[in-house]
Design a protein around this motif. Structure first.
Motif, PDB file in Angstrom:
ATOM      1  N   LYS A  62      14.930   3.710  -7.071  1.00  0.00           N
ATOM      2  CA  LYS A  62      15.788   2.666  -6.515  1.00  0.00           C
ATOM      3  C   LYS A  62      16.632   3.231  -5.374  1.00  0.00           C
ATOM      4  O   LYS A  62      16.979   4.424  -5.373  1.00  0.00           O
ATOM      5  CB  LYS A  62      16.726   2.103  -7.601  1.00  0.00           C
ATOM      6  CG  LYS A  62      16.004   1.512  -8.793  1.00  0.00           C
ATOM      7  CD  LYS A  62      15.273   0.241  -8.448  1.00  0.00           C
ATOM      8  CE  LYS A  62      14.445  -0.244  -9.635  1.00  0.00           C
ATOM      9  NZ  LYS A  62      13.536  -1.338  -9.271  1.00  0.00           N
ATOM     10  N   ASP A  63      16.988   2.372  -4.440  1.00  0.00           N
ATOM     11  CA  ASP A  63      17.834   2.804  -3.326  1.00  0.00           C
ATOM     12  C   ASP A  63      19.188   3.299  -3.853  1.00  0.00           C
ATOM     13  O   ASP A  63      19.701   2.790  -4.851  1.00  0.00           O
ATOM     14  CB  ASP A  63      18.050   1.647  -2.345  1.00  0.00           C
ATOM     15  CG  ASP A  63      16.800   1.408  -1.496  1.00  0.00           C
ATOM     16  OD1 ASP A  63      15.738   1.953  -1.840  1.00  0.00           O
ATOM     17  OD2 ASP A  63      16.894   0.685  -0.493  1.00  0.00           O
ATOM     18  N   LEU A  64      19.730   4.275  -3.173  1.00  0.00           N
ATOM     19  CA  LEU A  64      21.049   4.855  -3.435  1.00  0.00           C
ATOM     20  C   LEU A  64      21.143   5.630  -4.759  1.00  0.00           C
ATOM     21  O   LEU A  64      22.231   5.998  -5.183  1.00  0.00           O
ATOM     22  CB  LEU A  64      22.161   3.778  -3.375  1.00  0.00           C
ATOM     23  CG  LEU A  64      22.312   3.091  -2.000  1.00  0.00           C
ATOM     24  CD1 LEU A  64      23.341   1.950  -2.067  1.00  0.00           C
ATOM     25  CD2 LEU A  64      22.733   4.091  -0.931  1.00  0.00           C
ATOM     26  N   TYR A  65      19.977   5.898  -5.384  1.00  0.00           N
ATOM     27  CA  TYR A  65      19.998   6.668  -6.632  1.00  0.00           C
ATOM     28  C   TYR A  65      20.683   8.018  -6.431  1.00  0.00           C
ATOM     29  O   TYR A  65      21.585   8.390  -7.190  1.00  0.00           O
ATOM     30  CB  TYR A  65      18.567   6.869  -7.157  1.00  0.00           C
ATOM     31  CG  TYR A  65      18.495   7.780  -8.364  1.00  0.00           C
ATOM     32  CD1 TYR A  65      18.740   7.289  -9.640  1.00  0.00           C
ATOM     33  CD2 TYR A  65      18.210   9.142  -8.211  1.00  0.00           C
ATOM     34  CE1 TYR A  65      18.699   8.122 -10.747  1.00  0.00           C
ATOM     35  CE2 TYR A  65      18.158   9.977  -9.321  1.00  0.00           C
ATOM     36  CZ  TYR A  65      18.401   9.476 -10.581  1.00  0.00           C
ATOM     37  OH  TYR A  65      18.363  10.306 -11.664  1.00  0.00           O
ATOM     38  N   TYR A  66      20.257   8.734  -5.390  1.00  0.00           N
ATOM     39  CA  TYR A  66      20.792  10.086  -5.185  1.00  0.00           C
ATOM     40  C   TYR A  66      22.234  10.062  -4.672  1.00  0.00           C
ATOM     41  O   TYR A  66      22.974  11.016  -4.843  1.00  0.00           O
ATOM     42  CB  TYR A  66      19.882  10.883  -4.229  1.00  0.00           C
ATOM     43  CG  TYR A  66      18.543  11.157  -4.871  1.00  0.00           C
ATOM     44  CD1 TYR A  66      18.401  12.191  -5.801  1.00  0.00           C
ATOM     45  CD2 TYR A  66      17.431  10.359  -4.593  1.00  0.00           C
ATOM     46  CE1 TYR A  66      17.183  12.425  -6.430  1.00  0.00           C
ATOM     47  CE2 TYR A  66      16.218  10.588  -5.215  1.00  0.00           C
ATOM     48  CZ  TYR A  66      16.099  11.617  -6.130  1.00  0.00           C
ATOM     49  OH  TYR A  66      14.900  11.851  -6.754  1.00  0.00           O
ATOM     50  N   THR A  67      22.627   8.977  -4.043  1.00  0.00           N
ATOM     51  CA  THR A  67      24.001   8.862  -3.534  1.00  0.00           C
ATOM     52  C   THR A  67      24.978   8.519  -4.665  1.00  0.00           C
ATOM     53  O   THR A  67      26.092   9.015  -4.696  1.00  0.00           O
ATOM     54  CB  THR A  67      24.077   7.742  -2.463  1.00  0.00           C
ATOM     55  OG1 THR A  67      23.037   7.974  -1.511  1.00  0.00           O
ATOM     56  CG2 THR A  67      25.413   7.723  -1.763  1.00  0.00           C
ATOM     57  N   LEU A  68      24.541   7.658  -5.588  1.00  0.00           N
ATOM     58  CA  LEU A  68      25.526   7.064  -6.505  1.00  0.00           C
ATOM     59  C   LEU A  68      25.335   7.352  -7.988  1.00  0.00           C
ATOM     60  O   LEU A  68      26.295   7.270  -8.757  1.00  0.00           O
ATOM     61  CB  LEU A  68      25.535   5.534  -6.309  1.00  0.00           C
ATOM     62  CG  LEU A  68      26.007   5.051  -4.930  1.00  0.00           C
ATOM     63  CD1 LEU A  68      25.770   3.552  -4.789  1.00  0.00           C
ATOM     64  CD2 LEU A  68      27.484   5.371  -4.719  1.00  0.00           C
ATOM     65  N   SER A  69      24.113   7.689  -8.421  1.00  0.00           N
ATOM     66  CA  SER A  69      23.909   7.686  -9.867  1.00  0.00           C
ATOM     67  C   SER A  69      24.664   8.801 -10.592  1.00  0.00           C
ATOM     68  O   SER A  69      25.257   8.567 -11.647  1.00  0.00           O
ATOM     69  CB  SER A  69      22.417   7.712 -10.226  1.00  0.00           C
ATOM     70  OG  SER A  69      22.240   7.117 -11.497  1.00  0.00           O
ATOM     71  N   ALA A  70      24.681  10.001  -9.990  1.00  0.00           N
ATOM     72  CA  ALA A  70      25.402  11.099 -10.651  1.00  0.00           C
ATOM     73  C   ALA A  70      26.894  10.768 -10.748  1.00  0.00           C
ATOM     74  O   ALA A  70      27.536  10.996 -11.783  1.00  0.00           O
ATOM     75  CB  ALA A  70      25.188  12.391  -9.871  1.00  0.00           C
TER      76      ALA A  70
END
Ligand code: ZN
Length: 346
Positions: A318-326
């Motif tokens: 999904k978009d923004l996974y690496y930006t927001l999930s952590a």
């Protein structure tokens, strides 16, 4: 003599340090400078950029969602100069003699261009703007509707508490002048304390209070006759949510309230899926986050390791996974570390 001097110095030192010893609590005089955790936000003033360039063209195309609901869908990105803040969804509801706007987008220019597109569908004024929550990608178009249409703005009271004319919000700092020019922070005219049903221009609406969920105070809009629900950021699809100001438990409650209404179309705050599956990704994301973070807490995983231990693999594409999930996982850990559980789930 020497002892007397030392004694005198010690007394002096003690007196001088008194305000620091006894005054442990800080008096908050400027509450809008606090974030959701009551930390001070360092607001760095950015000199407004000048530009003679013509207004940014958002190139807005309304999408018809139901008989009287049209929406504008933004990209699945963070706000940038390149997308000019067009990264959230906003809608128009056609009443008997006026339009109702649901969220007003990231800028005055966005709202102005949205109206230009909608007035081709029906040449009606916008008399009511209803706002979902305080994040500035959803309501900085309000001053267009206020100044040009004399619209009444209905929204969360937190906007009037946390934002003031002249404040430099995220959008004001990020966008180029050609996009943000003309945008002013205007207050909300009317707020409710609890879920309220009302009719605007012949359209029956239920403005549902879900409280602290994605932000400090979230609301969604249910149109029972149209079987449409406009839910803003308590639902996102195609991208990972941003839970920086939110709480997992509140999100799960909000999703239950949405599920409990009878609807055929749901418009998320970000994302393009509007059918009966529209909320499924968010339900799964928050259920998994809660389950996995609680398990990690039980296993004694420490804060430093939580984002290594708990990942949301299912959402990697999904978009923004690496930006927001952590960041979402870390925030969930802060929240759920103290969680004592709800009895009905045991
Ligand atoms: Zn938001």
């Amino acid at each position: 003599m020497k002892i007397k001097l030392i004694l005198l110095f010690s007394i002096l030192a003690f007196v001088l340090s008194m305000p620091f010893i006894f005054n442990k609590s800080v008096t908050i005089t400027d509450p809008h400078k606090l974030d959701a955790d009551d930390n001070f936000i360092i607001n760095e003033w950015v000199e407004p950029r000048e530009s003679a360039a013509p207004d940014w063209n958002y190139n807005l195309k309304p999408v018809k969602v139901s008989d009287r609901v049209w929406c504008f869908f933004g990209t699945l990105e963070m706000p940038t100069k390149e997308n000019a803040g067009d990264m959230s969804n906003s809608c128009y509801i056609k009443g008997d003699d006026s339009w109702i706007a649901w969220d007003s987008g990231p800028s005055y220019n966005f709202a102005k261009q949205a109206y230009a597109a909608m007035s081709k569908i029906a040449n009606l004024p916008v008399k009511t703007v209803i706002v979902s929550h305080e994040h500035d990608d959803h309501w900085l178009g309000n001053n267009y509707y206020k100044q040009v249409h004399g619209a009444e703005i209905i929204g969360t009271p937190s906007i009037n508490v946390n934002y003031h004319k002249g404040d430099q919000t995220r959008m004001v700092k990020t966008l180029y002048q050609d996009a943000i020019r003309g945008t002013e922070l205007v207050p909300v005219d009317k707020s409710f304390k609890e879920t309220t049903k009302f009719t605007v221009s012949g359209v029956n609406l239920e403005y549902v209070h879900v409280g602290y969920a994605h932000s400090e105070d979230d609301w969604f809009l249910y149109l029972p006759d149209d079987k449409v629900v406009l839910v803003a950021d308590v639902v996102m699809n195609g991208r990972v949510t941003s839970n920086r100001d939110g709480i997992v438990i509140g999100q799960i409650e909000a999703l239950k309230a949405i599920k409990s209404r009878d609807w055929n179309h749901l418009v998320p705050g970000h994302g393009f899926v509007t059918d009966k599956t529209a909320a499924d990704e968010s339900i799964q994301y928050f259920d998994l986050t809660k389950k996995r973070v609680l398990q990690a807490v039980e296993d004694g995983v420490k804060a430093d390791d939580i984002t290594k231990t708990v990942t949301l693999e299912e959402f990697r594409d999904k978009d923004l996974y690496y930006t927001l999930s952590a960041q979402n996982v870390f925030r969930a850990y802060e929240e759920l570390e103290m969680y004592s559980g709800d009895d009905d789930e045991k």
